[in-house]
Design a protein around this motif. Sequence first.
Motif, short mmCIF file in Angstrom:
data_model
loop_
_atom_site.label_atom_id
_atom_site.label_comp_id
_atom_site.label_asym_id
_atom_site.label_seq_id
_atom_site.Cartn_x
_atom_site.Cartn_y
_atom_site.Cartn_z
N THR A 238 -1.64 -51.04 -19.08
CA THR A 238 -1.02 -51.35 -17.79
C THR A 238 -1.50 -50.36 -16.73
N GLU B 216 6.71 -50.00 -19.80
CA GLU B 216 5.70 -50.42 -18.82
C GLU B 216 6.15 -50.26 -17.38
N THR B 217 7.46 -50.40 -17.13
CA THR B 217 7.91 -50.45 -15.73
C THR B 217 9.11 -49.57 -15.42
N PRO C 291 5.26 -58.47 -17.76
CA PRO C 291 5.56 -57.29 -18.58
C PRO C 291 5.94 -57.70 -20.00
N ILE D 182 5.54 -46.40 -14.56
CA ILE D 182 4.78 -46.69 -15.78
C ILE D 182 4.86 -45.48 -16.69
N THR E 260 2.95 -56.83 -13.89
CA THR E 260 2.12 -55.67 -14.23
C THR E 260 0.66 -56.05 -14.06
N ALA F 73 2.26 -51.71 -11.71
CA ALA F 73 3.42 -52.59 -11.89
C ALA F 73 4.23 -52.56 -10.60
#
Length: 315
Positions: free
Chosen positions: A282, A225-226, A204, A275, A189, A285
């Motif tokens: 963040t 986050e991803t 991450p 994301i 990230t 990513a």
Amino acid sequence: MTPALEPLRRIAAYAVATDDEGRVLLVRASAKSGTPGVWSLPGGAVDHGEDPNHTVVRETAAETGLSVAVTGLRDVLADMRSLPHRGVTIHTDRLIYSVSVRGGTLIDRVGHPTDLARWHTLEEAERLKLRPFAAAALGLSAASADLRPDVPPTFPSFYAYEGPDGLHRAQRFAAYAIATDPHDNLLLTKIAPGYPGGGRWHLPGGGTDYGEQPGPALLRELVEETGQRGRIVELLGVASHRDAASLGPEGYPIDWHGVRAFYRVVVDHPTEVTIHDVGGSTDDARWMPLKDVAALAADQLTEVTADALRAAGLI
């Protein structure tokens, strides 16, 4: 119903020491503690800016009279405990280390939170009143239970307080993933501008919530986050980092102390990176081939990411 209590957080480090007979070292809580007569592993709170490896050595010496050396990291646990006599509920992130004894003599302590230090066989230990985290660390069933709140209290994900020098301080525990897919790609990230390390690639993960265990917290962060769903393979280690005047979106310097647990995670079925936490720390990513990660310049990775990848043998 447990009464409304002030929520607090802390990070602590504990020792699992055994002697030549296979006995384990335990300490007993005194009448000055919240759990008098209950036994636990030697250890205690990590001071601001202190490396947990140093904490466990310092606390073990103070509580037992023995000098120890850290030989490895066994586990990372978390729990909540309500202490009505103090008016608080405490979430503690506990780092459990294996240690070897270098020397010293067992001592009894009068007027301290722990008053006895003794060697016990595991059979003897299982018959004692043990703190639940100590029993879990030793693979035993707990004969005592901590008083827990009915519902985890509200506690901010970021909490800073004024230190003795007038500078704001923050200590935070977090969990991060060295996450790979079946095609030798690493998930990274990029930190958003305005945050410490902005523009650099990072692992991450992130801070754990109050009442949350590190493993589930990491898998939650991975999704937020991803958009990836992974499985934890192993705990790789713990790192401690202090930035005495960190600058972030708050707009003022913060004496920041981060303690981070790193896990090896496998994403068996990688998907397009998404994301979900838009507007957070963040900015980007992506999956990156390991050979491309190894070719990144030193200033393209955060310091903790580079250290973790080196420790894992990936760069």
